[in-house]
Design an enzyme around this catalytic site. Structure first.
Site, PDB file in Angstrom:
ATOM      1  N   MET A   1       0.739  -1.203  -0.026  1.00 50.48           N
ATOM      2  CA  MET A   1       0.051   0.076  -0.043  1.00 50.48           C
ATOM      3  C   MET A   1       0.750   1.336  -0.032  1.00 50.48           C
ATOM      4  SD  MET A   1      -3.389  -0.987   2.450  1.00 50.48           S
ATOM      5  CE  MET A   1      -2.388  -1.704   3.917  1.00 50.48           C
TER       6      MET A   1
ATOM      7  N   CYS B   1      -5.575   0.254  -9.248  1.00 53.29           N
ATOM      8  CA  CYS B   1      -5.481   1.719  -8.473  1.00 53.29           C
ATOM      9  C   CYS B   1      -6.607   2.229  -9.219  1.00 53.29           C
ATOM     10  CB  CYS B   1      -4.170   2.026  -8.367  1.00 53.29           C
ATOM     11  SG  CYS B   1      -4.324   3.871  -7.681  1.00 53.29           S
TER      12      CYS B   1
ATOM     13  N   LYS C   1      -2.791  -7.623 -10.308  1.00 54.88           N
ATOM     14  CA  LYS C   1      -3.635  -7.050  -9.122  1.00 54.88           C
ATOM     15  C   LYS C   1      -4.665  -6.311  -9.919  1.00 54.88           C
ATOM     16  CE  LYS C   1      -5.141  -5.431  -5.006  1.00 54.88           C
ATOM     17  NZ  LYS C   1      -4.457  -4.204  -4.414  1.00 54.88           N
TER      18      LYS C   1
ATOM     19  N   ASN D   1      -9.160 -10.454  -2.441  1.00 56.33           N
ATOM     20  CA  ASN D   1      -8.885  -9.409  -1.619  1.00 56.33           C
ATOM     21  C   ASN D   1     -10.171  -8.272  -1.587  1.00 56.33           C
ATOM     22  OD1 ASN D   1      -7.713  -6.187  -2.357  1.00 56.33           O
ATOM     23  ND2 ASN D   1      -7.020  -7.019  -0.560  1.00 56.33           N
ATOM     24  N   GLY D   2     -10.284  -7.965  -0.322  1.00 57.38           N
ATOM     25  CA  GLY D   2     -11.283  -6.830   0.090  1.00 57.38           C
ATOM     26  C   GLY D   2     -11.912  -7.197   1.097  1.00 57.38           C
ATOM     27  N   ASP D   3     -11.625  -6.208   2.084  1.00 59.99           N
ATOM     28  CA  ASP D   3     -12.228  -6.242   3.539  1.00 59.99           C
ATOM     29  C   ASP D   3     -11.868  -7.377   4.606  1.00 59.99           C
ATOM     30  OD1 ASP D   3     -13.687  -4.061   2.604  1.00 59.99           O
ATOM     31  OD2 ASP D   3     -15.425  -5.309   2.045  1.00 59.99           O
TER      32      ASP D   3
ATOM     33  N   GLY E   1      -5.069  -5.904   2.773  1.00 59.04           N
ATOM     34  CA  GLY E   1      -4.473  -4.473   2.944  1.00 59.04           C
ATOM     35  C   GLY E   1      -4.707  -3.772   4.200  1.00 59.04           C
ATOM     36  N   ARG E   2      -5.859  -3.058   4.340  1.00 57.07           N
ATOM     37  CA  ARG E   2      -6.268  -2.367   5.630  1.00 57.07           C
ATOM     38  C   ARG E   2      -6.288  -2.942   6.756  1.00 57.07           C
ATOM     39  NH1 ARG E   2     -11.466   0.382   3.007  1.00 57.07           N
ATOM     40  NH2 ARG E   2     -11.478  -1.935   2.476  1.00 57.07           N
TER      41      ARG E   2
HETATM   42  C1  LIG Z   1      -3.401   3.778   1.650  1.00 55.17           C
HETATM   43  C2  LIG Z   1      -3.596   2.747   0.734  1.00 55.17           C
HETATM   44  C3  LIG Z   1      -2.730   2.405  -0.252  1.00 55.17           C
HETATM   45  C4  LIG Z   1      -2.911   1.506  -1.257  1.00 55.17           C
HETATM   46  N1  LIG Z   1      -2.044   1.282  -1.993  1.00 55.17           N
HETATM   47  C5  LIG Z   1      -1.900   0.334  -2.932  1.00 55.17           C
HETATM   48  C6  LIG Z   1      -0.958  -0.139  -3.805  1.00 55.17           C
HETATM   49  O1  LIG Z   1       0.352   0.704  -3.867  1.00 55.17           O
HETATM   50  N2  LIG Z   1      -0.808  -1.062  -4.530  1.00 55.17           N
HETATM   51  C7  LIG Z   1      -2.096  -2.023  -4.538  1.00 55.17           C
HETATM   52  O2  LIG Z   1      -2.057  -3.017  -5.348  1.00 55.17           O
HETATM   53  N3  LIG Z   1      -3.113  -1.669  -3.833  1.00 55.17           N
HETATM   54  C8  LIG Z   1      -3.113  -0.561  -2.901  1.00 55.17           C
HETATM   55  N4  LIG Z   1      -4.291  -0.249  -2.076  1.00 55.17           N
HETATM   56  C9  LIG Z   1      -5.284  -1.275  -2.048  1.00 55.17           C
HETATM   57  C10 LIG Z   1      -5.310  -2.475  -1.350  1.00 55.17           C
HETATM   58  O3  LIG Z   1      -3.997  -3.096  -1.590  1.00 55.17           O
HETATM   59  C11 LIG Z   1      -6.639  -3.269  -1.042  1.00 55.17           C
HETATM   60  O4  LIG Z   1      -6.731  -3.669  -2.584  1.00 55.17           O
HETATM   61  C12 LIG Z   1      -7.717  -2.475  -1.048  1.00 55.17           C
HETATM   62  O5  LIG Z   1      -7.419  -1.625   0.079  1.00 55.17           O
HETATM   63  C13 LIG Z   1      -8.908  -3.573  -0.530  1.00 55.17           C
HETATM   64  O6  LIG Z   1      -8.441  -4.416   0.345  1.00 55.17           O
HETATM   65  P1  LIG Z   1      -8.385  -4.401   1.878  1.00 55.17           P
HETATM   66  O7  LIG Z   1     -10.011  -4.269   2.123  1.00 55.17           O
HETATM   67  O8  LIG Z   1      -7.904  -5.514   2.428  1.00 55.17           O
HETATM   68  O9  LIG Z   1      -7.671  -2.975   2.157  1.00 55.17           O
HETATM   69  C14 LIG Z   1      -4.248   0.687  -1.191  1.00 55.17           C
HETATM   70  C15 LIG Z   1      -5.087   0.962  -0.156  1.00 55.17           C
HETATM   71  C16 LIG Z   1      -4.957   1.871   0.469  1.00 55.17           C
HETATM   72  C17 LIG Z   1      -6.013   2.216   1.657  1.00 55.17           C
END
Ligand SMILES: Cc1cc2nc3c(=O)[nH]c(=O)nc-3n(C[C@H](O)[C@H](O)[C@H](O)COP(=O)(O)O)c2cc1C
Length: 318
Positions: free
Chosen positions: A1, A98, A141, A204-206, A228-229
Site C-alpha cells: 500500500m 488502483c 492485481k 482481496n477486500g475487507d 490490505g487495511r
Molecule cells: C492507503 C492505501 C494505499 C494503497 N496502495 C496500494 C498499492 O500501492 N498497490 C495496490 O495494489 N493496492 C493498494 N491499495 C489497495 C489495497 O491493496 C487493497 O486492494 C484495498 O484496500 C482493498 O483491500 P483491503 O480491504 O484488504 O484493504 C491501497 C489501499 C490503501 C488504503
C-alpha cells in the site's frame, strides 16, 4: 500500500507474524526509467529479513515495464538497492487496479480494465514477461471491472498465462464504498478452473482477520488471500495458531512496538526520504485502546521529528 507498506512497516509486520508474501508499494516504471529514478527507489528498498517480497509496478510504457522487469529478474535492481548477492525480489506484480484519478486519467492502473485499453494492458503484460524471461513469476492485481463487473476482462487476463491473479472484489466505480463482492471473486476462480488452471487466484477486500480470510478462501476455493487495511486492525493479523487480541494488548507493548517502528524509520530514512507525517497513519494503529491514548496520539501526531516522537514515547509511564 502506497506510503504504508514500506520496508520499515514490512519489517515490523515480519517481526510480529509474517505473511507468506509481501508486496511493495506500487512503483512507476516510467519514472524508474527517467532521471527521477533515484527518488522512486525508496519504494523498492528492502532488507533480507523481509524474505518473500514481490515488486509491484505500474505505468504506461511497455518498453519501461520490459526494462524494469529485466533489471529485477537479473538482480541488477536488488544490487543497486545495496542487497547482498543472491537476495532478490521473488516476483513482479502489475497494478491494474488502483482507482486514483491521477492514474486513471492517464489510462494507467484500473483504466487498463476498460475495453479500449485492452491492447495496452496486453502489451504491458507481454513486455513484462519478456523482461522476466521466465526467471521470476508474474502476477496481476486488478478489480472486478471498471464501471461494472466485467468478466471479459478476466477471460482476457486468464489467456495470458499468469502465475497469479489477485482480484479485489470491487469495480473502479465502487472505489472502497461498498463491501467487496466475494461472490464475483468466486466466479473468477471458476473461470480460472476452465481457462487457466495453472494461474493461482488470490482474493482481496475487507479481510480483517486471518480466520475470516481462511474461511473466505475455503468458501470460494481460492489459492490465497491478500490483506490490505486489515493490518491496521492488528499488526499480528498473520499469526497462525492463536489470534492475538490486539485491542486488549497492553499499553506498554503497543507503545514498544510503535517505538520500534519510529526507531527503524529514523534509521532507514536518514536522508529524510520519507515525510515524518507518513508515520501518523500508524500512530492510530498502536496508540489506541488504553486510557489517555487520544491525548497521547494528538501529541505524537503534532511531532515534527523522530527525535521528538521518541522523547514522547519514552516519557510514557508503563
Ligand atoms: C492507503 C492505501 C494505499 C494503497 N496502495 C496500494 C498499492 O500501492 N498497490 C495496490 O495494489 N493496492 C493498494 N491499495 C489497495 C489495497 O491493496 C487493497 O486492494 C484495498 O484496500 C482493498 O483491500 P483491503 O480491504 O484488504 O484493504 C491501497 C489501499 C490503501 C488504503
Amino acid at each position: 500500500m502506497d506510503d504504508v507498506t514500506d520496508t520499515v512497516f514490512r519489517q515490523i509486520v515480519a517481526s510480529c507474524a509474517p505473511p507468506d508474501l509481501f508486496f511493495t508499494e506500487f512503483v512507476n516504471v516510467d519514472g524508474l526509467m527517467s532521471p527521477g529514478r533515484d527518488k522512486l527507489l525508496k519504494k523498492l528498498r528492502f532488507v533480507p529479513e523481509e524474505k518473500s517480497l514481490v515488486a509491484q509496478l505500474w505505468g504506461l510504457k511497455p518498453e519501461n515495464f520490459r526494462a524494469v522487469a529485466e533489471q529485477i529478474a537479473d538482480g541488477t535492481l536488488a544490487r543497486e538497492l545495496g542487497l547482498p548477492e543472491g537476495c532478490n525480489f521473488v516476483g513482479v506484480d502489475l497494478n491494474m487496479g488502483c482507482p486514483a484519478k491521477s492514474e486513471v486519467q492517464n489510462g494507467a492502473c484500473s483504466a487498463l480494465i476498460k475495453l479500449e485499453n485492452r491492447e495496452l494492458a496486453g502489451a504491458i503484460i507481454d513486455a513484462t514477461k519478456e523482461g522476466l524471461a521466465g526467471h521470476l513469476p508474474l502476477s496481476v492485481k486488478t478489480r472486478i471491472g471498471f464501471s461494472a463487473v466485467d468478466m471479459t476482462w478476466f477471460e482476457f487476463l486468464l489467456a495470458k498465462d499468469l502465475d497469479m491473479l489477485t482480484v479485489h472484489g470491487r469495480t473502479r466505480k465502487e472505489m472502497s464504498k461498498v463491501p467487496a463482492h466475494w461472490d464475483v471473486i468466486g466466479q473468477v476462480r471458476e473461470l480460472r478452473d476452465h481457462l487457466a488452471p495453472q494461474t493461482l487466484i488470490v482474493g482481496n477486500g475487507d479481510v480483517m482477520s486471518r480466520q475470516q480470510g481462511e474461511s473466505l478462501a475455503k468458501g470460494h476455493n481460492l489459492d490465497g488471500i491478500m490483506v490490505g487495511r486489515g493490518i491496521f486492525q492488528n499488526p499480528f493479523l498473520f499469526l497462525e495458531d492463536s489470534p492475538l487480541d490486539w485491542e486488549n494488548y497492553d499499553k506498554a507493548s503497543k507503545i514498544n512496538l510503535y517505538r520500534k517502528q519510529v526507531e527503524l524509520f529514523a534509521e532507514t530514512w536518514k536522508a529524510k526520504e520519507r515525510n515524518i507525517k507518513t508515520l501518523n497513519r500508524f500512530c492510530k494503529v498502536y496508540i489506541n485502546g488504553f486510557d489517555g491514548a487520544k491525548e497521547l496520539r494528538e501529541q505524537l501526531m503534532a511531532a515534527e521529528s523522530t527525535g521528538e516522537l521518541l522523547e514522547l514515547l519514552n516519557s510514557q509511564p508503563a
